[in-house]
Design a protein around this motif. Structure first.
Motif, PDB file in Angstrom:
ATOM      1  N   TYR A   7       0.862  -1.098   0.035  1.00 11.94           N
ATOM      2  CA  TYR A   7       0.000   0.057   0.141  1.00 11.94           C
ATOM      3  C   TYR A   7       0.921   1.101   0.033  1.00 11.94           C
ATOM      4  O   TYR A   7       1.677   1.419   0.865  1.00 11.94           O
ATOM      5  CB  TYR A   7      -0.912  -0.088   1.126  1.00 11.94           C
ATOM      6  N   THR A   8       0.569   2.142  -0.979  1.00 11.10           N
ATOM      7  CA  THR A   8       1.567   3.366  -1.169  1.00 11.10           C
ATOM      8  C   THR A   8       0.815   4.420  -1.658  1.00 11.10           C
ATOM      9  O   THR A   8      -0.409   4.480  -1.644  1.00 11.10           O
ATOM     10  CB  THR A   8       2.555   2.673  -2.437  1.00 11.10           C
ATOM     11  N   CYS A  15       7.994   4.909   0.312  1.00 10.11           N
ATOM     12  CA  CYS A  15       7.236   3.707  -0.326  1.00 10.11           C
ATOM     13  C   CYS A  15       8.270   3.475  -1.546  1.00 10.11           C
ATOM     14  O   CYS A  15       8.161   2.008  -1.854  1.00 10.11           O
ATOM     15  CB  CYS A  15       5.995   4.440  -1.072  1.00 10.11           C
ATOM     16  N   PHE A  48      -4.696   3.344   6.051  1.00 12.77           N
ATOM     17  CA  PHE A  48      -3.219   3.374   5.941  1.00 12.77           C
ATOM     18  C   PHE A  48      -2.614   4.659   5.934  1.00 12.77           C
ATOM     19  O   PHE A  48      -1.363   4.655   5.669  1.00 12.77           O
ATOM     20  CB  PHE A  48      -2.926   2.261   4.592  1.00 12.77           C
ATOM     21  N   MET A  51       0.271   5.171   8.091  1.00 10.02           N
ATOM     22  CA  MET A  51       1.374   3.917   8.073  1.00 10.02           C
ATOM     23  C   MET A  51       2.051   3.718   6.868  1.00 10.02           C
ATOM     24  O   MET A  51       3.023   2.992   6.980  1.00 10.02           O
ATOM     25  CB  MET A  51       0.417   2.800   8.165  1.00 10.02           C
ATOM     26  N   ILE A  52       1.785   4.091   5.647  1.00  5.04           N
ATOM     27  CA  ILE A  52       2.493   3.924   4.590  1.00  5.04           C
ATOM     28  C   ILE A  52       3.995   4.001   4.387  1.00  5.04           C
ATOM     29  O   ILE A  52       4.530   4.955   5.252  1.00  5.04           O
ATOM     30  CB  ILE A  52       1.704   4.457   3.212  1.00  5.04           C
ATOM     31  N   VAL A  54       2.875   0.099   3.584  1.00  4.35           N
ATOM     32  CA  VAL A  54       2.455  -0.851   4.184  1.00  4.35           C
ATOM     33  C   VAL A  54       2.377  -2.125   3.461  1.00  4.35           C
ATOM     34  O   VAL A  54       2.211  -2.136   2.338  1.00  4.35           O
ATOM     35  CB  VAL A  54       0.703  -0.819   4.822  1.00  4.35           C
ATOM     36  N   GLU A  56       1.452  -6.037   3.062  1.00  5.17           N
ATOM     37  CA  GLU A  56       0.406  -7.066   3.526  1.00  5.17           C
ATOM     38  C   GLU A  56       0.412  -8.519   2.905  1.00  5.17           C
ATOM     39  O   GLU A  56       0.552  -8.469   1.493  1.00  5.17           O
ATOM     40  CB  GLU A  56      -0.945  -6.578   3.644  1.00  5.17           C
ATOM     41  N   ILE A  61      -0.647  -7.803   8.220  1.00  2.00           N
ATOM     42  CA  ILE A  61       0.372  -6.788   7.790  1.00  2.00           C
ATOM     43  C   ILE A  61       1.857  -7.290   8.409  1.00  2.00           C
ATOM     44  O   ILE A  61       1.881  -7.551   9.475  1.00  2.00           O
ATOM     45  CB  ILE A  61       0.003  -5.427   8.415  1.00  2.00           C
ATOM     46  N   GLN A  63       4.820  -5.423   7.556  1.00  2.00           N
ATOM     47  CA  GLN A  63       5.681  -4.553   8.029  1.00  2.00           C
ATOM     48  C   GLN A  63       5.068  -2.988   7.487  1.00  2.00           C
ATOM     49  O   GLN A  63       4.160  -3.025   6.388  1.00  2.00           O
ATOM     50  CB  GLN A  63       6.994  -4.481   7.346  1.00  2.00           C
ATOM     51  N   TYR A  64       5.365  -1.842   8.211  1.00  2.00           N
ATOM     52  CA  TYR A  64       5.016  -0.535   7.522  1.00  2.00           C
ATOM     53  C   TYR A  64       5.927   0.448   8.134  1.00  2.00           C
ATOM     54  O   TYR A  64       6.607   0.065   8.799  1.00  2.00           O
ATOM     55  CB  TYR A  64       3.619  -0.325   8.335  1.00  2.00           C
TER      56      TYR A  64
END
Length: 82
Positions: A7-8, A15, A48, A51-52, A54, A56, A61, A63-64
């Motif tokens: 997730y970016t 990211c 997210f 947190m990004i 992220v 999964e 999840i 890592q973030y």
């Protein structure tokens, strides 16, 4: 085969770094990789946004924020051994 989701969002240096880490690990481990821009969904942005990046796998999840090559590589390799 596992599907790794990143997730970016655009203009996110962390990211970009996470994407490079995933691509390096992908050379060693077998998995599919999908990048998802959280800005395409209000729900994803809310979930997210702070947190990004992220990462999964199978709904978990791994890592973030700061993505660590060694930790992520070990987790993905361990999952592939099961």
């Amino acid at each position: 085969m596992q599907i790794v989701k990143l997730y970016t969002r655009k203009r996110c240096p962390l990211c970009e770094q996470a994407e490079l880490v995933i691509e390096m690990i992908q050379e060693e481990s077998l998995f599919q990789y999908e990048a998802i821009d959280i800005e395409t969904s209000d729900d994803l942005t809310e979930r997210f946004g702070l947190m990004i990046p992220v990462i999964e796998v199978d709904g978990e999840i791994l890592q973030y924020g700061q993505v660590d090559y060694v930790t992520l590589s070990e987790k993905l390799s361990g999952e592939n051994d099961k």
